[in-house]
Design an enzyme around this catalytic site. Structure first.
Site, PDB file in Angstrom:
ATOM      1  N   ASP A  11      29.437  62.337  26.694  1.00 33.92           N
ATOM      2  CA  ASP A  11      30.778  61.749  26.739  1.00 33.92           C
ATOM      3  C   ASP A  11      30.913  60.749  27.885  1.00 33.92           C
ATOM      4  OD1 ASP A  11      33.352  61.363  25.946  1.00 33.92           O
ATOM      5  OD2 ASP A  11      34.129  63.233  26.771  1.00 33.92           O
ATOM      6  N   HIS A  30      27.609  52.695  24.707  1.00 36.61           N
ATOM      7  CA  HIS A  30      26.728  53.408  23.770  1.00 36.61           C
ATOM      8  C   HIS A  30      25.306  52.845  23.866  1.00 36.61           C
ATOM      9  CE1 HIS A  30      30.295  55.283  22.307  1.00 36.61           C
ATOM     10  NE2 HIS A  30      30.739  54.252  21.626  1.00 36.61           N
ATOM     11  N   LEU A  67       9.187  69.755  22.049  1.00 37.83           N
ATOM     12  CA  LEU A  67      10.652  69.863  22.167  1.00 37.83           C
ATOM     13  C   LEU A  67      11.253  69.576  20.798  1.00 37.83           C
ATOM     14  CD1 LEU A  67      13.450  69.735  23.783  1.00 37.83           C
ATOM     15  CD2 LEU A  67      12.989  67.296  24.032  1.00 37.83           C
TER      16      LEU A  67
HETATM   17  C1  FPP Z   1      31.253  59.752  23.480  1.00 39.69           C
HETATM   18  O1  FPP Z   1      31.660  58.811  24.468  1.00 39.69           O
HETATM   19  C2  FPP Z   1      30.078  59.234  22.795  1.00 39.69           C
HETATM   20  C3  FPP Z   1      29.957  59.028  21.465  1.00 39.69           C
HETATM   21  C4  FPP Z   1      31.029  59.301  20.484  1.00 39.69           C
HETATM   22  C5  FPP Z   1      28.710  58.468  20.895  1.00 39.69           C
HETATM   23  C6  FPP Z   1      27.446  59.026  21.462  1.00 39.69           C
HETATM   24  C7  FPP Z   1      26.338  58.136  21.098  1.00 39.69           C
HETATM   25  C8  FPP Z   1      25.302  57.843  21.888  1.00 39.69           C
HETATM   26  C9  FPP Z   1      25.071  58.457  23.184  1.00 39.69           C
HETATM   27  C10 FPP Z   1      24.314  56.821  21.481  1.00 39.69           C
HETATM   28  C11 FPP Z   1      23.468  57.102  20.312  1.00 39.69           C
HETATM   29  C12 FPP Z   1      22.803  58.427  20.251  1.00 39.69           C
HETATM   30  C13 FPP Z   1      21.684  58.661  19.536  1.00 39.69           C
HETATM   31  C14 FPP Z   1      21.244  60.054  19.345  1.00 39.69           C
HETATM   32  C15 FPP Z   1      20.837  57.593  18.972  1.00 39.69           C
HETATM   33  P1  FPP Z   1      33.023  58.056  24.235  1.00 39.69           P
HETATM   34  O2  FPP Z   1      32.767  56.811  23.477  1.00 39.69           O
HETATM   35  O3  FPP Z   1      34.000  58.986  23.607  1.00 39.69           O
HETATM   36  O4  FPP Z   1      33.451  57.683  25.686  1.00 39.69           O
HETATM   37  P2  FPP Z   1      34.922  57.753  26.284  1.00 39.69           P
HETATM   38  O5  FPP Z   1      35.288  59.208  26.288  1.00 39.69           O
HETATM   39  O6  FPP Z   1      34.772  57.182  27.629  1.00 39.69           O
HETATM   40  O7  FPP Z   1      35.826  56.952  25.390  1.00 39.69           O
END
Ligand code: FPP
Length: 242
Positions: A16, A33, A127
């Site tokens: 997050d 991301h 893993l």
């Molecule tokens: C939450 O942060 C993150 C996500 C909804 C997306 C997670 C994706 C990745 C880490 C990249 C791709 C992963 C793989 C496995 C290829 P947020 O966007 O909700 O952040 P915020 O809370 O600051 O708005």
């Protein structure tokens, strides 16, 4: 890392804070991301090296489809690029990639890329990396219930076959329980992540956005895990009265 430390067998990571990481730097949310991919690659290598056997990552929830179309589209492209290019190193690194979640309504290109990395890494065993994509615990419980009802209807099982272990084995993936769940960014929620598997997990909420969650931060988390007294609902030892 200190060699004496107990390494959790199954670690869950709620990645997050990507959006806030980017916004803090005057960039659009999706750049967070993109940055997270680099963080994730290093983290996977580190987890494999320190001896984590299973890691579950919350990449995209069933609810994340409610986000702006531009962000959802960006994430879908990022998944394809990750599984087709960025994650290829996992083949040599001994990481087996598997997925948890609903296929519908993921785009065909994403599903194909998921299948490709699954096949390419299927014989690895250092893993197991379980990527939760279009995943939600509620959806998982619904889908598992339907699967068991079908089995019952087809005469494949009797009711006495259904116990806690059987349910666990019939979730999206047959995985051991989560020992440790890390959620970055300081939010204190599970947000529909692996509720069945996390029933006795320890939780850790570092106040740091995921793109900044490096090996050192992971090691700090493991040290905190080692301070926890896990009793699984029982007592470890009788305290002495004298
Ligand atoms: C939450 O942060 C993150 C996500 C909804 C997306 C997670 C994706 C990745 C880490 C990249 C791709 C992963 C793989 C496995 C290829 P947020 O966007 O909700 O952040 P915020 O809370 O600051 O708005």
């Amino acid at each position: 890392m200190n060699k004496e430390l107990n390494i959790p067998n199954h670690v869950g990571i709620i990645m997050d804070g990507n959006g806030r990481w980017a916004q803090q730097r005057g960039m659009i949310r999706s750049m967070g991301h993109k940055e997270a991919i680099g963080t994730l690659k290093k983290l996977c290598i580190h987890m494999a090296d320190v001896g984590v056997k299973y890691a579950s990552l919350y990449a995209f929830s069933t609810e994340n489809f409610k986000r702006e179309k531009s962000e959802v589209d960006y994430l879908m492209k990022l998944f394809v690029n990750s599984f087709k290019k960025e994650f290829k190193f996992m083949i040599e690194k001994g990481v087996r990639v598997i997925f948890s979640g609903r296929k519908d309504p993921l785009p065909k290109k994403v599903l194909e890329a998921m299948e490709e990395i699954t096949q390419e890494t299927k014989n690895n065993n250092k893993l197991v990396l379980n990527i939760c994509l279009n995943y939600g615990s509620h959806a998982e419980i619904v889908d598992t219930t339907k699967k068991l009802c079908e089995m019952y209807k087809n005469g494949e099982i009797t009711l006495d076959k259904i116990d806690e272990d059987f349910i666990q084995k019939n979730l999206y993936q047959d995985l051991p329980p989560l020992d440790f769940v890390i959620r970055t960014s300081g939010e204190l929620r599970l947000s529909n992540f692996m509720m069945y598997q996390a029933s006795y997990a320890e939780f850790y909420f570092p106040d740091i956005y995921f793109p900044d969650f490096n090996d050192k931060e992971f090691d700090k988390a493991i040290e905190v895990f080692n301070t926890r007294n896990r009793r699984f609902g029982g007592v470890k030892s009788e305290s002495k009265s004298n």
